[in-house]
Design an enzyme around this catalytic site. Structure first.
Site, mmCIF file in Angstrom:
data_model
loop_
_atom_site.group_PDB
_atom_site.id
_atom_site.type_symbol
_atom_site.label_atom_id
_atom_site.label_comp_id
_atom_site.label_asym_id
_atom_site.label_seq_id
_atom_site.Cartn_x
_atom_site.Cartn_y
_atom_site.Cartn_z
ATOM 1 N N ASP A 205 -31.118 -58.319 -12.569
ATOM 2 C CA ASP A 205 -30.262 -57.322 -11.931
ATOM 3 C C ASP A 205 -31.091 -56.141 -11.425
ATOM 4 O O ASP A 205 -32.037 -55.707 -12.091
ATOM 5 C CB ASP A 205 -29.229 -56.777 -12.916
ATOM 6 C CG ASP A 205 -28.338 -57.848 -13.518
ATOM 7 O OD1 ASP A 205 -28.858 -58.941 -13.818
ATOM 8 O OD2 ASP A 205 -27.149 -57.593 -13.701
ATOM 9 N N ASP A 226 -29.991 -61.711 -9.195
ATOM 10 C CA ASP A 226 -28.710 -61.413 -9.834
ATOM 11 C C ASP A 226 -28.082 -60.247 -9.086
ATOM 12 O O ASP A 226 -28.448 -60.000 -7.929
ATOM 13 C CB ASP A 226 -28.882 -61.130 -11.332
ATOM 14 C CG ASP A 226 -27.651 -61.533 -12.152
ATOM 15 O OD1 ASP A 226 -26.571 -61.000 -11.856
ATOM 16 O OD2 ASP A 226 -27.783 -62.353 -13.079
ATOM 17 N N ASP A 227 -27.149 -59.536 -9.709
ATOM 18 C CA ASP A 227 -26.496 -58.436 -9.010
ATOM 19 C C ASP A 227 -27.518 -57.448 -8.470
ATOM 20 O O ASP A 227 -28.413 -57.006 -9.183
ATOM 21 C CB ASP A 227 -25.538 -57.691 -9.955
ATOM 22 C CG ASP A 227 -24.341 -58.525 -10.353
ATOM 23 O OD1 ASP A 227 -23.814 -59.252 -9.494
ATOM 24 O OD2 ASP A 227 -23.945 -58.467 -11.533
ATOM 25 N N HIS A 248 -26.916 -61.408 -6.104
ATOM 26 C CA HIS A 248 -25.472 -61.631 -6.176
ATOM 27 C C HIS A 248 -24.663 -60.515 -5.540
ATOM 28 O O HIS A 248 -23.470 -60.404 -5.770
ATOM 29 C CB HIS A 248 -25.045 -61.819 -7.634
ATOM 30 C CG HIS A 248 -25.609 -63.045 -8.282
ATOM 31 N ND1 HIS A 248 -25.433 -63.320 -9.624
ATOM 32 C CD2 HIS A 248 -26.355 -64.066 -7.783
ATOM 33 C CE1 HIS A 248 -26.044 -64.466 -9.918
ATOM 34 N NE2 HIS A 248 -26.615 -64.925 -8.823
ATOM 35 N N ARG A 281 -18.361 -58.287 -4.461
ATOM 36 C CA ARG A 281 -17.712 -58.980 -5.585
ATOM 37 C C ARG A 281 -17.125 -57.967 -6.564
ATOM 38 O O ARG A 281 -17.788 -57.004 -6.951
ATOM 39 C CB ARG A 281 -18.718 -59.881 -6.308
ATOM 40 C CG ARG A 281 -18.094 -60.671 -7.456
ATOM 41 C CD ARG A 281 -18.966 -61.817 -7.929
ATOM 42 N NE ARG A 281 -20.223 -61.398 -8.513
ATOM 43 C CZ ARG A 281 -20.922 -62.135 -9.394
ATOM 44 N NH1 ARG A 281 -20.461 -63.334 -9.763
ATOM 45 N NH2 ARG A 281 -22.066 -61.704 -9.877
ATOM 46 N N LYS A 283 -15.198 -58.137 -10.310
ATOM 47 C CA LYS A 283 -14.937 -59.065 -11.403
ATOM 48 C C LYS A 283 -14.144 -58.371 -12.506
ATOM 49 O O LYS A 283 -14.662 -57.461 -13.167
ATOM 50 C CB LYS A 283 -16.254 -59.598 -11.979
ATOM 51 C CG LYS A 283 -17.156 -60.303 -10.983
ATOM 52 C CD LYS A 283 -18.442 -60.773 -11.632
ATOM 53 C CE LYS A 283 -19.378 -59.631 -11.954
ATOM 54 N NZ LYS A 283 -20.681 -60.099 -12.514
#
Length: 390
Positions: A205, A226-227, A248, A281, A283
């Site tokens: 991340d 990742d993020d 991500h 995104r 979540k």
């Protein structure tokens, strides 16, 4: 004309500060003189300290409270050791020069920790903080395999603290954790884990943000797996003028199941997400409680997105779209506008996916959203009338 007696009188006056006369009040004292500050104390607080080599980390940690400026020049941090600057005096300036390195050990880290009020952290021209993450990369990240140290804990930075021009390279797992911060600005940071694309980098991340307020990140470039940014909790967070590649995307959450499950007033603006699994995104964890409110995505450009151009889900359970959507983490006051992604999603991916619990996605604004190239998701649920799965 000044006579000898007049001169003597003036000299006496200058020495005593008073002039005796039959009319003077004998009870009036001369003004008190305030002693000057101790020169030793003043010099101590103004000290500029430079640390380098294999002893630089321990020396800096021991001396940090007495240095107004700390220069870390080509510091080689021993294995299993945190470069720990968590006891800084208010207003300290920390400067990284040359290449900062860390020895190898399987442990949880962090490799670097900085705390304090009104702290200024900066990278000199050409400097790099090199985690040499390939020594830990095994494709499993924080899910297994080798125990990998997190990289930088930017925790409890308050007042008007700032991080400027840091160049971070090859972190073992997550790069920058921002937690307990208030009033922090991050400018022109580079996090380059692109080597992990082919060497087993995972869960790298860029920025993980929690329990913080009034944090502004401007001009960041993140290359990772990742993020790019994950705001897990916090208020008044802004990410602007950034570039995210390989990971991500720009994420809220996951929200739910933590000690702090409130996300309010977060802005992602004027940024590019490319060569990533996701673009945008949000979540929310299935069956959990919390709140996501006042989030804005504006002026985001998407390209080469392999998974989801826009993904908003209330059925996250450790993976995307795995559970049934629930309403315990409502997503309210969401603004998605001026999103440019014409042919931005690969043909195997999905353009826009929205899966909400009943009555849990309200007060949305949705305009100028063009995300194409992928497929239409057939199982969208409870989509607000202003938005659409396309």
């Amino acid at each position: 004309m000044i006579t000898t007696s007049s001169a003597l009188l003036l000299i006496a006056l200058g020495a005593s500060g008073t002039l005796s006369s039959p009319l003077a009040d004998p009870l009036v004292a001369a003004p008190a003189v305030t002693p000057a500050p101790s020169l030793d104390n003043a010099l101590q607080k103004r000290a500029s300290c430079t640390f380098s080599g294999s002893n630089g980390a321990s020396s800096a940690s021991k001396s940090q409270a007495s240095c107004a400026t700390i220069v870390l020049s080509n510091v080689a941090v021993p294995s299993g050791t945190t470069l720990d600057l968590s006891d800084l005096e208010d207003g300290t300036h920390v400067i990284f020069e040359g290449t900062t390195t860390w020895g190898y050990e399987e442990w949880s880290g962090p490799l670097l920790q900085i705390k304090g009020k009104d702290i200024a952290i900066s990278g000199a021209s050409g400097s790099v903080l090199d985690g040499d993450g390939s020594r830990w990369w095994d494709g499993e990240g924080s899910n297994g395999g080798k125990t990998k140290p997190k990289f930088f804990y930017a925790h409890d930075l308050t007042g008007s603290s700032s991080i400027t021009n840091l160049n971070i390279k090859d972190t073992p797992v997550q790069a920058v954790s921002i937690n307990g911060c208030e009033g922090l600005t991050v400018t022109n940071m580079v996090i380059d884990n692109s080597a992990g694309d082919s060497a087993g980098g995972h869960n790298t991340d860029g920025f993980d943000i929690g329990s913080s307020s009034s944090v502004t990140i401007t001009g960041a470039k993140v290359y990772n797996q990742d993020d790019c940014v994950a705001v897990n909790s916090g208020t008044d967070i802004t990410f602007s003028g950034g570039l995210c590649s390989g990971g991500h995307g720009l994420s809220i959450g996951s929200v739910g199941g933590r000690s702090d499950n409130t996300v309010e007033n977060v802005v992602f603006e004027s940024s590019t997400v490319t060569k990533s699994v996701n673009g945008i995104r949000i979540k929310a964890v299935e069956g959990a409680t919390g709140t996501i409110s006042g989030v804005t995505y504006s002026g985001i450009t998407l390209s080469d997105i392999s998974g989801y151009g826009i993904l908003i889900e209330q059925n996250y359970d450790g993976g995307d779209l795995h559970g049934d959507p629930t309403s315990g983490v409502p997503i309210t006051g969401l603004t998605v506008k001026s999103i440019t992604g014409s042919s931005g999603v690969e043909s195997s991916g999905y353009n826009v996916v929205i899966v909400c619990g009943s009555g849990a996605c309200t007060g949305w604004t949705w305009s100028g959203v063009t995300v194409t190239g992928g497929k239409k998701y057939a199982s969208c649920q409870n989509v607000p009338s202003v938005a659409a799965c396309v």
